[in-house]
Design a protein around this motif. Structure first.
Motif, PDB file in Angstrom:
ATOM      1  N   THR A   8       3.638  -1.782   8.800  1.00  0.00           N
ATOM      2  CA  THR A   8       3.022  -2.824   7.999  1.00  0.00           C
ATOM      3  C   THR A   8       1.547  -2.495   7.816  1.00  0.00           C
ATOM      4  O   THR A   8       0.944  -1.773   8.597  1.00  0.00           O
ATOM      5  CB  THR A   8       3.181  -4.200   8.669  1.00  0.00           C
ATOM      6  OG1 THR A   8       2.604  -4.144   9.961  1.00  0.00           O
ATOM      7  CG2 THR A   8       4.626  -4.612   8.739  1.00  0.00           C
ATOM      8  N   LEU A   9       0.992  -3.012   6.768  1.00  0.00           N
ATOM      9  CA  LEU A   9      -0.383  -2.719   6.408  1.00  0.00           C
ATOM     10  C   LEU A   9      -0.988  -4.006   5.872  1.00  0.00           C
ATOM     11  O   LEU A   9      -0.499  -4.543   4.885  1.00  0.00           O
ATOM     12  CB  LEU A   9      -0.388  -1.628   5.316  1.00  0.00           C
ATOM     13  CG  LEU A   9      -1.710  -1.231   4.715  1.00  0.00           C
ATOM     14  CD1 LEU A   9      -2.454  -0.332   5.703  1.00  0.00           C
ATOM     15  CD2 LEU A   9      -1.480  -0.476   3.420  1.00  0.00           C
ATOM     16  N   ARG A  10      -1.998  -4.510   6.538  1.00  0.00           N
ATOM     17  CA  ARG A  10      -2.606  -5.757   6.076  1.00  0.00           C
ATOM     18  C   ARG A  10      -3.258  -5.501   4.721  1.00  0.00           C
ATOM     19  O   ARG A  10      -4.037  -4.578   4.553  1.00  0.00           O
ATOM     20  CB  ARG A  10      -3.640  -6.271   7.074  1.00  0.00           C
ATOM     21  CG  ARG A  10      -4.229  -7.602   6.645  1.00  0.00           C
ATOM     22  CD  ARG A  10      -5.049  -8.261   7.714  1.00  0.00           C
ATOM     23  NE  ARG A  10      -4.269  -8.630   8.874  1.00  0.00           N
ATOM     24  CZ  ARG A  10      -3.513  -9.720   8.965  1.00  0.00           C
ATOM     25  NH1 ARG A  10      -3.415 -10.525   7.930  1.00  0.00           N
ATOM     26  NH2 ARG A  10      -2.866 -10.000  10.062  1.00  0.00           N
ATOM     27  N   TRP A  11      -2.916  -6.335   3.747  1.00  0.00           N
ATOM     28  CA  TRP A  11      -3.451  -6.175   2.400  1.00  0.00           C
ATOM     29  C   TRP A  11      -4.940  -6.453   2.405  1.00  0.00           C
ATOM     30  O   TRP A  11      -5.410  -7.435   2.976  1.00  0.00           O
ATOM     31  CB  TRP A  11      -2.713  -7.105   1.440  1.00  0.00           C
ATOM     32  CG  TRP A  11      -3.155  -6.951   0.032  1.00  0.00           C
ATOM     33  CD1 TRP A  11      -3.163  -5.800  -0.704  1.00  0.00           C
ATOM     34  CD2 TRP A  11      -3.664  -7.969  -0.823  1.00  0.00           C
ATOM     35  NE1 TRP A  11      -3.625  -6.047  -1.963  1.00  0.00           N
ATOM     36  CE2 TRP A  11      -3.939  -7.367  -2.071  1.00  0.00           C
ATOM     37  CE3 TRP A  11      -3.892  -9.324  -0.671  1.00  0.00           C
ATOM     38  CZ2 TRP A  11      -4.446  -8.085  -3.146  1.00  0.00           C
ATOM     39  CZ3 TRP A  11      -4.393 -10.043  -1.739  1.00  0.00           C
ATOM     40  CH2 TRP A  11      -4.667  -9.419  -2.960  1.00  0.00           C
ATOM     41  N   ASN A  12      -5.697  -5.591   1.747  1.00  0.00           N
ATOM     42  CA  ASN A  12      -7.151  -5.664   1.778  1.00  0.00           C
ATOM     43  C   ASN A  12      -7.759  -6.172   0.470  1.00  0.00           C
ATOM     44  O   ASN A  12      -8.958  -6.042   0.259  1.00  0.00           O
ATOM     45  CB  ASN A  12      -7.708  -4.276   2.102  1.00  0.00           C
ATOM     46  CG  ASN A  12      -7.208  -3.216   1.128  1.00  0.00           C
ATOM     47  OD1 ASN A  12      -6.625  -3.543   0.096  1.00  0.00           O
ATOM     48  ND2 ASN A  12      -7.430  -1.967   1.458  1.00  0.00           N
ATOM     49  N   LYS A  14      -7.212  -4.956  -2.518  1.00  0.00           N
ATOM     50  CA  LYS A  14      -7.171  -3.940  -3.572  1.00  0.00           C
ATOM     51  C   LYS A  14      -5.951  -4.184  -4.455  1.00  0.00           C
ATOM     52  O   LYS A  14      -4.985  -4.823  -4.039  1.00  0.00           O
ATOM     53  CB  LYS A  14      -7.062  -2.540  -2.953  1.00  0.00           C
ATOM     54  CG  LYS A  14      -8.297  -2.084  -2.214  1.00  0.00           C
ATOM     55  CD  LYS A  14      -8.076  -0.678  -1.678  1.00  0.00           C
ATOM     56  CE  LYS A  14      -9.292  -0.152  -0.949  1.00  0.00           C
ATOM     57  NZ  LYS A  14      -9.057   1.219  -0.448  1.00  0.00           N
ATOM     58  N   ILE A  16      -2.433  -3.916  -5.977  1.00  0.00           N
ATOM     59  CA  ILE A  16      -1.145  -3.488  -5.428  1.00  0.00           C
ATOM     60  C   ILE A  16      -0.423  -2.741  -6.541  1.00  0.00           C
ATOM     61  O   ILE A  16      -0.215  -3.299  -7.627  1.00  0.00           O
ATOM     62  CB  ILE A  16      -0.320  -4.689  -4.947  1.00  0.00           C
ATOM     63  CG1 ILE A  16      -1.028  -5.375  -3.770  1.00  0.00           C
ATOM     64  CG2 ILE A  16       1.105  -4.262  -4.579  1.00  0.00           C
ATOM     65  CD1 ILE A  16      -0.429  -6.716  -3.396  1.00  0.00           C
ATOM     66  N   THR A 108      -3.293  -0.347  -3.096  1.00  0.00           N
ATOM     67  CA  THR A 108      -2.247  -0.382  -2.071  1.00  0.00           C
ATOM     68  C   THR A 108      -0.956   0.053  -2.760  1.00  0.00           C
ATOM     69  O   THR A 108      -0.415  -0.685  -3.585  1.00  0.00           O
ATOM     70  CB  THR A 108      -2.102  -1.802  -1.485  1.00  0.00           C
ATOM     71  OG1 THR A 108      -3.351  -2.185  -0.903  1.00  0.00           O
ATOM     72  CG2 THR A 108      -1.012  -1.842  -0.436  1.00  0.00           C
ATOM     73  N   ILE A 110       2.925   0.907  -3.070  1.00  0.00           N
ATOM     74  CA  ILE A 110       4.196   0.487  -2.479  1.00  0.00           C
ATOM     75  C   ILE A 110       5.320   1.173  -3.235  1.00  0.00           C
ATOM     76  O   ILE A 110       5.459   0.992  -4.454  1.00  0.00           O
ATOM     77  CB  ILE A 110       4.360  -1.042  -2.535  1.00  0.00           C
ATOM     78  CG1 ILE A 110       3.232  -1.721  -1.748  1.00  0.00           C
ATOM     79  CG2 ILE A 110       5.738  -1.453  -2.008  1.00  0.00           C
ATOM     80  CD1 ILE A 110       3.223  -3.233  -1.865  1.00  0.00           C
ATOM     81  N   PRO A 156       1.907   4.499   1.464  1.00  0.00           N
ATOM     82  CA  PRO A 156       1.907   4.005   2.846  1.00  0.00           C
ATOM     83  C   PRO A 156       2.986   2.970   3.141  1.00  0.00           C
ATOM     84  O   PRO A 156       3.318   2.744   4.293  1.00  0.00           O
ATOM     85  CB  PRO A 156       0.508   3.405   3.016  1.00  0.00           C
ATOM     86  CG  PRO A 156       0.059   3.084   1.634  1.00  0.00           C
ATOM     87  CD  PRO A 156       0.708   4.098   0.735  1.00  0.00           C
ATOM     88  N   ILE A 157       3.531   2.341   2.104  1.00  0.00           N
ATOM     89  CA  ILE A 157       4.567   1.321   2.306  1.00  0.00           C
ATOM     90  C   ILE A 157       5.798   1.708   1.505  1.00  0.00           C
ATOM     91  O   ILE A 157       5.699   1.989   0.302  1.00  0.00           O
ATOM     92  CB  ILE A 157       4.058  -0.077   1.884  1.00  0.00           C
ATOM     93  CG1 ILE A 157       2.833  -0.469   2.711  1.00  0.00           C
ATOM     94  CG2 ILE A 157       5.168  -1.115   2.031  1.00  0.00           C
ATOM     95  CD1 ILE A 157       2.163  -1.741   2.250  1.00  0.00           C
ATOM     96  N   ILE A 177       2.850  -6.335   3.843  1.00  0.00           N
ATOM     97  CA  ILE A 177       1.401  -6.329   3.605  1.00  0.00           C
ATOM     98  C   ILE A 177       0.666  -7.494   4.245  1.00  0.00           C
ATOM     99  O   ILE A 177      -0.565  -7.490   4.272  1.00  0.00           O
ATOM    100  CB  ILE A 177       1.067  -6.276   2.101  1.00  0.00           C
ATOM    101  CG1 ILE A 177       1.539  -7.537   1.382  1.00  0.00           C
ATOM    102  CG2 ILE A 177       1.626  -5.015   1.467  1.00  0.00           C
ATOM    103  CD1 ILE A 177       1.125  -7.621  -0.078  1.00  0.00           C
TER     104      ILE A 177
END
Length: 179
Positions: A8-12, A14, A16, A108, A110, A156-157, A177
Motif C-alpha cells: 500500500t502507498l499513502r496517496w500524496n 499527486k 492518480i 501515483t 496504478i 508501484p500499485i 492508496i
C-alpha cells in the motif's frame, strides 16, 4: 475483496494515473474512483481526440501510430500538472519512456492488471480500437500483455482487474492508496 499485488502507498495528492491494457477498466474505474474521491476525472484519449479534432482511430489511420503516440505523450504531460485528479491513459501510453518517467515521478501510477481472456470479453463489445481491427482480440491482447506487462509492472500499485463489479476495483484502489 480484491487484493493488491504491491504494498500500500499513502496517496500524496499527486495525480492518480491508471495504466493497463485496453479493456482493463481504466476509464470506467477512473470515473468512479474520481467520484468517490471527489476529484476531477480526465480521460487522456478524449483529450487527445479533442486536441486533434478527430478520433483516435482516424489519427491511427491517417497519420500512423508514431504520430498518435507523440500527441499522446504531449497531452499526458499537460494533464500531469501537479493538481489532484484521476487520469485514465491509453493502453500504450506507459510504454513511451518520457511518459512513463513523468508518470512515475510526478503522479501515483496504478496498474489495472487483467487477464487477456477477461480483456477480450470486454473489448468485443465495441469496434473502436485500432489495434484490434480485423484481428482476433484474444491473440492480440495476449501478445500485448507479453510485451507491455513488464512496463506496467513498474507501477508501484498493482490492482487485479477481474470479472467483478467495477466498484470492487475502486475499493481495492482506495484500500491501496489510503491504508
Amino acid at each position: 475483496m480484491l487484493q493488491t499485488e504491491a504494498h500500500t502507498l499513502r496517496w500524496n495528492g499527486k495525480p492518480i494515473v491508471l495504466i493497463g491494457l485496453m479493456g482493463a477498466g481504466k476509464t470506467t474505474v477512473g470515473r468512479r474512483l474520481a467520484q468517490r474521491m471527489r476529484l476531477p476525472f480526465v480521460d487522456a484519449d478524449v483529450e487527445i481526440e479533442t486536441a486533434a479534432g478527430m478520433t483516435i482511430a482516424d489519427i491511427f489511420e491517417r497519420f500512423g501510430e508514431p504520430h498518435f503516440r507523440d500527441g499522446e505523450r504531449r497531452v499526458i504531460a499537460r494533464l500531469i500538472d501537479g493538481t489532484p485528479k484521476v487520469i485514465a491513459t491509453g493502453g500504450g501510453a506507459f510504454l513511451n519512456e518520457q511518459t512513463r518517467r513523468l508518470i512515475l515521478e510526478q503522479a501515483t501510477a496504478i496498474w489495472l492488471d487483467a487477464d487477456p481472456d477477461v480483456l477480450a470479453d470486454r473489448v468485443k463489445r465495441r469496434d473502436t480500437r485500432p489495434l484490434l481491427r480485423g484481428k482476433d482480440p484474444r491473440a492480440v491482447l495476449t501478445e500485448l500483455a507479453r510485451v507491455r506487462n513488464p512496463f506496467y509492472a513498474l507501477a508501484p500499485i498493482h490492482i487485479p482487474s477481474i470479472a467483478a463489479p467495477h466498484e470492487a476495483t475502486v475499493d481495492a484502489i482506495l484500500k491501496a492508496i489510503q491504508p
